[in-house]
Design a protein around this motif. Sequence first.
Motif, PDB file in Angstrom:
ATOM      1  N   CYS A  86       0.838  -1.198   0.000  1.00 15.18           N
ATOM      2  CA  CYS A  86       0.000   0.000   0.000  1.00 15.18           C
ATOM      3  C   CYS A  86       0.876   1.252   0.000  1.00 15.18           C
ATOM      4  O   CYS A  86       2.096   1.189   0.154  1.00 15.18           O
ATOM      5  CB  CYS A  86      -0.917  -0.028   1.225  1.00 15.18           C
ATOM      6  SG  CYS A  86      -2.255   1.189   1.174  1.00 15.18           S
ATOM      7  N   SER A  87       0.240   2.403  -0.178  1.00 22.28           N
ATOM      8  CA  SER A  87       0.962   3.675  -0.135  1.00 22.28           C
ATOM      9  C   SER A  87       1.393   3.982   1.294  1.00 22.28           C
ATOM     10  O   SER A  87       1.021   3.299   2.249  1.00 22.28           O
ATOM     11  CB  SER A  87       0.071   4.790  -0.691  1.00 22.28           C
ATOM     12  OG  SER A  87      -1.203   4.766  -0.089  1.00 22.28           O
ATOM     13  N   GLU A  88       2.168   5.044   1.456  1.00 23.15           N
ATOM     14  CA  GLU A  88       2.791   5.348   2.753  1.00 23.15           C
ATOM     15  C   GLU A  88       1.753   5.605   3.839  1.00 23.15           C
ATOM     16  O   GLU A  88       0.775   6.329   3.632  1.00 23.15           O
ATOM     17  CB  GLU A  88       3.698   6.565   2.611  1.00 23.15           C
ATOM     18  CG  GLU A  88       4.470   6.895   3.876  1.00 23.15           C
ATOM     19  CD  GLU A  88       5.465   8.018   3.663  1.00 23.15           C
ATOM     20  OE1 GLU A  88       5.982   8.539   4.668  1.00 23.15           O
ATOM     21  OE2 GLU A  88       5.727   8.365   2.492  1.00 23.15           O
ATOM     22  N   GLU A  89       1.998   4.998   4.987  1.00 20.68           N
ATOM     23  CA  GLU A  89       1.068   5.145   6.118  1.00 20.68           C
ATOM     24  C   GLU A  89       1.350   6.428   6.881  1.00 20.68           C
ATOM     25  O   GLU A  89       2.491   6.806   7.102  1.00 20.68           O
ATOM     26  CB  GLU A  89       1.189   3.939   7.041  1.00 20.68           C
ATOM     27  CG  GLU A  89       0.266   3.984   8.245  1.00 20.68           C
ATOM     28  CD  GLU A  89       0.381   2.749   9.113  1.00 20.68           C
ATOM     29  OE1 GLU A  89       0.668   2.909  10.322  1.00 20.68           O
ATOM     30  OE2 GLU A  89       0.185   1.631   8.595  1.00 20.68           O
ATOM     31  N   ILE A  90       0.253   7.079   7.332  1.00 19.54           N
ATOM     32  CA  ILE A  90       0.356   8.294   8.147  1.00 19.54           C
ATOM     33  C   ILE A  90       0.198   7.949   9.621  1.00 19.54           C
ATOM     34  O   ILE A  90       1.004   8.334  10.457  1.00 19.54           O
ATOM     35  CB  ILE A  90      -0.685   9.323   7.690  1.00 19.54           C
ATOM     36  CG1 ILE A  90      -0.418   9.711   6.225  1.00 19.54           C
ATOM     37  CG2 ILE A  90      -0.667  10.563   8.584  1.00 19.54           C
ATOM     38  CD1 ILE A  90      -1.502  10.515   5.581  1.00 19.54           C
ATOM     39  N   PHE A  91      -0.866   7.214   9.952  1.00 18.97           N
ATOM     40  CA  PHE A  91      -0.999   6.646  11.299  1.00 18.97           C
ATOM     41  C   PHE A  91      -2.024   5.527  11.244  1.00 18.97           C
ATOM     42  O   PHE A  91      -2.742   5.359  10.268  1.00 18.97           O
ATOM     43  CB  PHE A  91      -1.378   7.711  12.342  1.00 18.97           C
ATOM     44  CG  PHE A  91      -2.744   8.325  12.178  1.00 18.97           C
ATOM     45  CD1 PHE A  91      -3.887   7.691  12.665  1.00 18.97           C
ATOM     46  CD2 PHE A  91      -2.894   9.572  11.571  1.00 18.97           C
ATOM     47  CE1 PHE A  91      -5.139   8.266  12.529  1.00 18.97           C
ATOM     48  CE2 PHE A  91      -4.144  10.158  11.426  1.00 18.97           C
ATOM     49  CZ  PHE A  91      -5.270   9.498  11.903  1.00 18.97           C
ATOM     50  N   ARG A  92      -2.084   4.758  12.319  1.00 19.81           N
ATOM     51  CA  ARG A  92      -3.041   3.656  12.419  1.00 19.81           C
ATOM     52  C   ARG A  92      -3.647   3.635  13.812  1.00 19.81           C
ATOM     53  O   ARG A  92      -3.135   4.224  14.755  1.00 19.81           O
ATOM     54  CB  ARG A  92      -2.372   2.311  12.119  1.00 19.81           C
ATOM     55  CG  ARG A  92      -1.282   1.918  13.102  1.00 19.81           C
ATOM     56  CD  ARG A  92      -0.754   0.510  12.863  1.00 19.81           C
ATOM     57  NE  ARG A  92      -0.174   0.335  11.529  1.00 19.81           N
ATOM     58  CZ  ARG A  92       0.231  -0.833  11.054  1.00 19.81           C
ATOM     59  NH1 ARG A  92       0.138  -1.922  11.806  1.00 19.81           N
ATOM     60  NH2 ARG A  92       0.759  -0.926   9.838  1.00 19.81           N
ATOM     61  N   VAL A  93      -4.772   2.929  13.918  1.00 19.14           N
ATOM     62  CA  VAL A  93      -5.476   2.757  15.191  1.00 19.14           C
ATOM     63  C   VAL A  93      -5.685   1.256  15.410  1.00 19.14           C
ATOM     64  O   VAL A  93      -6.246   0.581  14.548  1.00 19.14           O
ATOM     65  CB  VAL A  93      -6.840   3.483  15.181  1.00 19.14           C
ATOM     66  CG1 VAL A  93      -7.568   3.282  16.500  1.00 19.14           C
ATOM     67  CG2 VAL A  93      -6.667   4.968  14.855  1.00 19.14           C
ATOM     68  N   PRO A  94      -5.208   0.708  16.570  1.00 16.47           N
ATOM     69  CA  PRO A  94      -4.382   1.350  17.597  1.00 16.47           C
ATOM     70  C   PRO A  94      -2.989   1.696  17.061  1.00 16.47           C
ATOM     71  O   PRO A  94      -2.506   1.082  16.107  1.00 16.47           O
ATOM     72  CB  PRO A  94      -4.290   0.289  18.692  1.00 16.47           C
ATOM     73  CG  PRO A  94      -5.375  -0.695  18.406  1.00 16.47           C
ATOM     74  CD  PRO A  94      -5.553  -0.682  16.934  1.00 16.47           C
ATOM     75  N   PHE A  95      -2.352   2.648  17.705  1.00 12.77           N
ATOM     76  CA  PHE A  95      -1.069   3.157  17.245  1.00 12.77           C
ATOM     77  C   PHE A  95      -0.003   2.066  17.272  1.00 12.77           C
ATOM     78  O   PHE A  95       0.180   1.383  18.278  1.00 12.77           O
ATOM     79  CB  PHE A  95      -0.632   4.345  18.117  1.00 12.77           C
ATOM     80  CG  PHE A  95       0.727   4.873  17.770  1.00 12.77           C
ATOM     81  CD1 PHE A  95       0.915   5.621  16.621  1.00 12.77           C
ATOM     82  CD2 PHE A  95       1.813   4.606  18.581  1.00 12.77           C
ATOM     83  CE1 PHE A  95       2.175   6.103  16.288  1.00 12.77           C
ATOM     84  CE2 PHE A  95       3.071   5.093  18.269  1.00 12.77           C
ATOM     85  CZ  PHE A  95       3.247   5.839  17.109  1.00 12.77           C
TER      86      PHE A  95
END
Length: 560
Positions: A86-95
């Motif tokens: 996938c393209s670049e991740e910015i943030f996710r939940v949970p961190f």
Amino acid sequence: MRTKTVGGKRRSLINPNSPFTLSALETDEEEDPNPIYRKSTVWNEWVIFKQDKTKKASDFKGKSTYNTNPSRNKPCVYCIGHEDECSEEIFRVPFDEPNWKIRVVESPNPAVLRSLDDGFVLDGGEVLDGFGIHDVVIESPVHSEQLLDLTPKDVGEVFIAFSNRIRELVHLESIKYVQVFKNHGEKAGAAMSHSHSQILGLPIVPNNVSARLGNMKDFFYQTGKCCICDIQLEDLLIDSSTYFFSLVPFAASFPFEIWVVPRYHSAHFHELDDEMALDLGGLMRTTLRKMSFQLNNPPYNFMIHTSPLRGDGSELAYSHWFIQIIPQLIPTTGFELGTGSHINPVLPEDAAKILREVIVPVFAHERRMVGFLPPTKIVDYSDAFTTKEVFPTREYLLNWARAIGREHGFTVIIQRSDNGGLKKRIGRKTTVILGCERSGKYRQYKDALARKTGTKKCGCPFRLRGRPVRNGDGWKVNVVCGFHNHEVIETAIGSTYAGRLSGEEKSLVDDLTRSNYKPKDILQTLKERNEENLTSIKQIYNLRQQLKRSRLELEMENSA
């Protein structure tokens, strides 16, 4: 209206000169209602309401998006386990957790580019460089789950992700407005079938946004009130919660258009706190489910209409954010494109009444989930099914996959099989798609009553694909998705699929039943003959009943 037949014609029994006569009362039951104009305060546009003569408001249905899933047999870059593709991740939940619930990533096909100079003017102020921020919010790690399938808490966390990302973009001086939107279904503009929303940060304030704020400002200066706070809910309300309510707007531009509005005045969406987000998640889930059940899961768009990030503060008094949901039920014609006005065949009061009265069925598997904790982790079984072995036949491949599944506590079934067709048409290949017995979803017929039955189906994404090798000598298997979205069982005994009996075993049960063997003795005989037999005593009882019914039906046919 009371009528009687006089001289072959239906006449009204109401005196037209009576002071109690309603002006809007029809004098002919078959007369079409007159079209009416309504003006939207928020959009400052006229809408024509002309009811369709050929169908009632409740007859409007969308083209279902259930089967618009081009990625079901090939890897999807938004699915869990494919993060590297996938393209670049910015943030996710949970961190920073591998078993994520929500991911915010850069758009793989951005409409604007963050790499350009921010807001560089190219031509006298009329042309700007294509700078901007375009992100994608992946709402679930499971491909088959849609937003309305999530729990209220999970839907609320999606809105918290929107809010957190906007708060990050506030620090970019060049970003003046952020548009959050969702396209559901190909007809609504969704390029990927995996459930996702989008966030677009712009260095400009779009004309529609400026016009909306200007209309709200004019209403405020004329009345001293916010036009959203002043909405009259009578006959337009669909549902409500502690902090929000849903309604069909008085001058809805589209049939079954829905607004979800904060009860308390708020100019900026990103001021949403966790408690309000959870409340919003519950109402949004209910609203989307009602719309889906009534309108046949139509393609739809939703947009969050909020205030610009760089206001002077005066807009706080008159600007009120809200969510607009538009199901795609009718095409946009040349009249709408030419005038900016819309023709809506469904009165808002009728649409609100229909949606208000929709009872979304709660199936047994959802009732069981009350108080149920989801799996503590999503387990990847890709390694167990990854092999370079070439199986001599299709049956060898199936038996191998089922045996591996039993070892790990789940049942592998055939989801789809294609022999390529008799004439081997172009585009069709011999293949077999294998999945978990809990894949797919229970689908209720729209006109049928919700049955209080249980179902194991929970949309499990696990998928294998088997194909013949190129020279046609043997079969090979590839892992499409190795994840399960549910807890696996400790034993497969009693499983509907794992405990199925072969034709030979069914004949043996029939013979033993005729010989007055007890069910427990029949089960023991089966297991002595086949040590891998996973049939339960309940399945023996059920089979005995089926055989008994078949014999009775045969006797009745012979006697007739």
